[in-house]
Enzyme design. Structure first.
Site, PDB file in Angstrom:
ATOM      1  N   ASN A   1       1.022  -1.211   0.035  1.00  0.00           N
ATOM      2  CA  ASN A   1      -0.146  -0.051   0.153  1.00  0.00           C
ATOM      3  C   ASN A   1       0.523   1.044   0.259  1.00  0.00           C
ATOM      4  O   ASN A   1       1.399   1.592   1.077  1.00  0.00           O
ATOM      5  CB  ASN A   1      -0.732   0.048   1.758  1.00  0.00           C
ATOM      6  CG  ASN A   1      -1.683   1.098   1.297  1.00  0.00           C
ATOM      7  OD1 ASN A   1      -2.023   1.823   0.639  1.00  0.00           O
ATOM      8  ND2 ASN A   1      -2.798   1.277   2.307  1.00  0.00           N
ATOM      9  N   TRP A   2       1.104   1.663  -1.176  1.00  0.00           N
ATOM     10  CA  TRP A   2       1.918   2.749  -1.366  1.00  0.00           C
ATOM     11  C   TRP A   2       1.104   4.707  -0.761  1.00  0.00           C
ATOM     12  O   TRP A   2       2.281   5.625  -0.047  1.00  0.00           O
ATOM     13  CB  TRP A   2       2.230   3.538  -2.698  1.00  0.00           C
ATOM     14  CG  TRP A   2       3.300   2.296  -3.014  1.00  0.00           C
ATOM     15  CD1 TRP A   2       4.088   1.177  -3.173  1.00  0.00           C
ATOM     16  CD2 TRP A   2       3.193   2.215  -5.017  1.00  0.00           C
ATOM     17  NE1 TRP A   2       4.567   0.876  -4.013  1.00  0.00           N
ATOM     18  CE2 TRP A   2       4.702   1.467  -4.613  1.00  0.00           C
ATOM     19  CE3 TRP A   2       3.316   2.789  -6.184  1.00  0.00           C
ATOM     20  CZ2 TRP A   2       5.163   0.415  -5.856  1.00  0.00           C
ATOM     21  CZ3 TRP A   2       3.854   2.607  -6.874  1.00  0.00           C
ATOM     22  CH2 TRP A   2       4.762   1.847  -7.033  1.00  0.00           C
ATOM     23  N   LYS A   3      -0.309   4.456  -0.296  1.00  0.00           N
ATOM     24  CA  LYS A   3      -1.006   5.072   0.253  1.00  0.00           C
ATOM     25  C   LYS A   3      -0.700   6.323  -0.942  1.00  0.00           C
ATOM     26  O   LYS A   3      -0.325   6.028  -1.461  1.00  0.00           O
ATOM     27  CB  LYS A   3      -0.059   6.120   1.376  1.00  0.00           C
ATOM     28  CG  LYS A   3       0.201   4.439   2.333  1.00  0.00           C
ATOM     29  CD  LYS A   3      -0.100   4.483   3.840  1.00  0.00           C
ATOM     30  CE  LYS A   3       0.186   3.559   4.522  1.00  0.00           C
ATOM     31  NZ  LYS A   3      -0.328   3.975   6.017  1.00  0.00           N
TER      32      LYS A   3
ATOM     33  N   HIS B   1      -9.387   0.882   5.256  1.00  0.00           N
ATOM     34  CA  HIS B   1      -8.432   0.885   5.644  1.00  0.00           C
ATOM     35  C   HIS B   1      -8.093   1.791   6.659  1.00  0.00           C
ATOM     36  O   HIS B   1      -9.286   3.109   6.314  1.00  0.00           O
ATOM     37  CB  HIS B   1      -7.274   1.835   4.197  1.00  0.00           C
ATOM     38  CG  HIS B   1      -5.814   2.037   5.126  1.00  0.00           C
ATOM     39  ND1 HIS B   1      -5.179   2.486   5.623  1.00  0.00           N
ATOM     40  CD2 HIS B   1      -4.753   1.318   4.458  1.00  0.00           C
ATOM     41  CE1 HIS B   1      -4.215   2.756   6.548  1.00  0.00           C
ATOM     42  NE2 HIS B   1      -3.786   1.370   5.538  1.00  0.00           N
TER      43      HIS B   1
ATOM     44  N   GLU C   1      -7.039   4.939   7.264  1.00  0.00           N
ATOM     45  CA  GLU C   1      -7.076   5.962   7.208  1.00  0.00           C
ATOM     46  C   GLU C   1      -8.038   6.289   6.072  1.00  0.00           C
ATOM     47  O   GLU C   1      -8.809   7.542   7.044  1.00  0.00           O
ATOM     48  CB  GLU C   1      -5.472   6.099   6.371  1.00  0.00           C
ATOM     49  CG  GLU C   1      -4.241   5.904   7.715  1.00  0.00           C
ATOM     50  CD  GLU C   1      -3.159   5.362   6.515  1.00  0.00           C
ATOM     51  OE1 GLU C   1      -3.088   5.916   5.391  1.00  0.00           O
ATOM     52  OE2 GLU C   1      -2.241   5.300   7.281  1.00  0.00           O
TER      53      GLU C   1
ATOM     54  N   GLU D   1      -5.202  -5.246  10.594  1.00  0.00           N
ATOM     55  CA  GLU D   1      -4.400  -4.025  10.825  1.00  0.00           C
ATOM     56  C   GLU D   1      -5.333  -2.917  11.810  1.00  0.00           C
ATOM     57  O   GLU D   1      -5.823  -1.923  11.840  1.00  0.00           O
ATOM     58  CB  GLU D   1      -4.775  -3.131   9.381  1.00  0.00           C
ATOM     59  CG  GLU D   1      -4.088  -3.446   8.115  1.00  0.00           C
ATOM     60  CD  GLU D   1      -3.469  -2.714   7.993  1.00  0.00           C
ATOM     61  OE1 GLU D   1      -2.524  -3.087   7.003  1.00  0.00           O
ATOM     62  OE2 GLU D   1      -4.510  -1.778   7.414  1.00  0.00           O
TER      63      GLU D   1
ATOM     64  N   GLY E   1       2.326   2.398  10.871  1.00  0.00           N
ATOM     65  CA  GLY E   1       3.140   3.445  10.705  1.00  0.00           C
ATOM     66  C   GLY E   1       3.858   3.887  11.485  1.00  0.00           C
ATOM     67  O   GLY E   1       4.310   4.901  11.895  1.00  0.00           O
TER      68      GLY E   1
ATOM     69  N   SER F   1       3.346  -2.096  10.352  1.00  0.00           N
ATOM     70  CA  SER F   1       4.851  -2.006  10.631  1.00  0.00           C
ATOM     71  C   SER F   1       5.522  -2.980  10.095  1.00  0.00           C
ATOM     72  O   SER F   1       6.322  -3.528  10.845  1.00  0.00           O
ATOM     73  CB  SER F   1       5.103  -1.274  12.212  1.00  0.00           C
ATOM     74  OG  SER F   1       4.876  -0.457  12.364  1.00  0.00           O
TER      75      SER F   1
ATOM     76  N   GLY G   1       5.077   1.250   4.738  1.00  0.00           N
ATOM     77  CA  GLY G   1       6.655   2.232   4.642  1.00  0.00           C
ATOM     78  C   GLY G   1       7.592   1.615   3.998  1.00  0.00           C
ATOM     79  O   GLY G   1       7.923   1.817   3.421  1.00  0.00           O
TER      80      GLY G   1
HETATM   81  C1  PEP Z   1      -0.831   0.565   5.443  1.00  0.00           C
HETATM   82  O1  PEP Z   1      -1.228   1.410   5.452  1.00  0.00           O
HETATM   83  O2  PEP Z   1      -1.984  -0.672   5.758  1.00  0.00           O
HETATM   84  C2  PEP Z   1       0.502  -0.423   6.893  1.00  0.00           C
HETATM   85  C3  PEP Z   1       0.213  -1.264   7.110  1.00  0.00           C
HETATM   86  O3  PEP Z   1       1.500   0.182   6.865  1.00  0.00           O
HETATM   87  P1  PEP Z   1       2.669   0.318   8.072  1.00  0.00           P
HETATM   88  O4  PEP Z   1       3.175  -0.873   7.468  1.00  0.00           O
HETATM   89  O5  PEP Z   1       3.158   1.747   7.061  1.00  0.00           O
HETATM   90  O6  PEP Z   1       2.433   0.399   9.191  1.00  0.00           O
END
Ligand code: PEP
Length: 257
Positions: free
Chosen positions: A9-11, A100, A102, A172, A178, A218, A240
């Protein structure tokens, strides 16, 4: 036997040119065209919408799937700022991340809206990756399972038994996204086990055993092996660490045991 799925997931990161360069370097690392991407796993990359055409070109001839970070459920119409499943499919998108944290917490998406998006994805032959997860406050209040199960039940309300095997779930925990604070493999397995239990009650054991449940929060090259070693963790949704070709290539090559 469930295939592992590693989803990037590049966001809201990387220009189309930067995304293309990252895919080129990832492909050089993975060499999927030479079928070294082992048969027990799949890889998916979800760029921002505007990066999708360039990513599609960079992925041509590869076994890496292309995803999107959201999708509307209608084919077209007065939905300013939204993108329809057909628009995504035009560029070869096969997967879509939905719900998600976010989207839920920054943009106020509700379970009701998310469930429509999930049904829209299924109806348009896109694979939905439905994200669920508790906040720190909910975890500290002992409400992790209650929260996750409620999100899941509401998110899947419009899905028929015959379609359920096409859904992917991503657990998640919001406090792990993050932040560098990964859930322990034991915590993640406990939640994944409860999710599998709910799928079992809802759709029956045979279907529940085919649905992939990814962990996200993470994930790094250092912790991915211990996560996917757990019986109900079927891969990872990676933010990330997916922005660096070396790290994501290592994550994709995770050893489950
Ligand atoms: C995500 O955006 O779904 C995610 C898990 O981010 P990160 O790996 O940066 O925690």
């Amino acid at each position: 036997m469930r295939k592992l799925l590693f989803a990037a997931n590049w966001k809201m990161n990387l220009t189309p040119a930067e995304g293309r360069a990252l895919i080129t370097s990832l492909r050089a690392n993975l060499d999927p065209d030479a079928a070294t991407l082992s048969r027990d796993r799949e890889v998916m990359i979800a760029p921002p919408f505007l990066g999708i055409p360039a990513a599609a070109q960079a992925l041509a001839g590869s076994s890496i799937a292309l995803g999107a970070q959201n999708a509307h459920f209608e084919a077209k119409g007065a939905f300013t700022g939204e993108i329809s499943p057909a628009m995504l499919q035009f560029f070869g998108v096969s997967h879509v991340i939905l719900g998600h944290s976010e989207r839920r917490h920054i943009f106020g998406e509700t379970d009701e809206l998310i469930s429509k998006r999930v049904a829209g994805a299924i109806g348009n032959r896109l694979t939905p990756i439905l994200c669920v997860g508790e906040t720190l406050e909910q975890r500290d209040g002992g409400r992790t399972l209650e929260t996750v199960i409620a999100q899941l039940q509401r998110g899947l309300t419009a899905i028929q038994i015959s379609e359920a095997h096409r859904v992917v779930i991503a657990y998640e925990p919001v406090w792990a996204i993050g932040t560098g604070r990964t859930a322990t493999p034991e915590h993640a397995q406990a939640v994944h086990g409860a999710i599998r239990g709910l799928l079992d009650e809802t759709y029956g054991r045979e279907i529940a055993s085919t649905i992939r449940i990814l962990y996200g929060g993470s994930v790094t090259p250092d912790n991915v092996d211990s996560l996917v070693a757990k019986p109900d963790i079927d891969g990872a949704l990676v933010g990330g660490a997916s922005l660096n070709a070396d790290s994501f290539a290592r994550i994709v090559s995770a050893r489950a045991g």
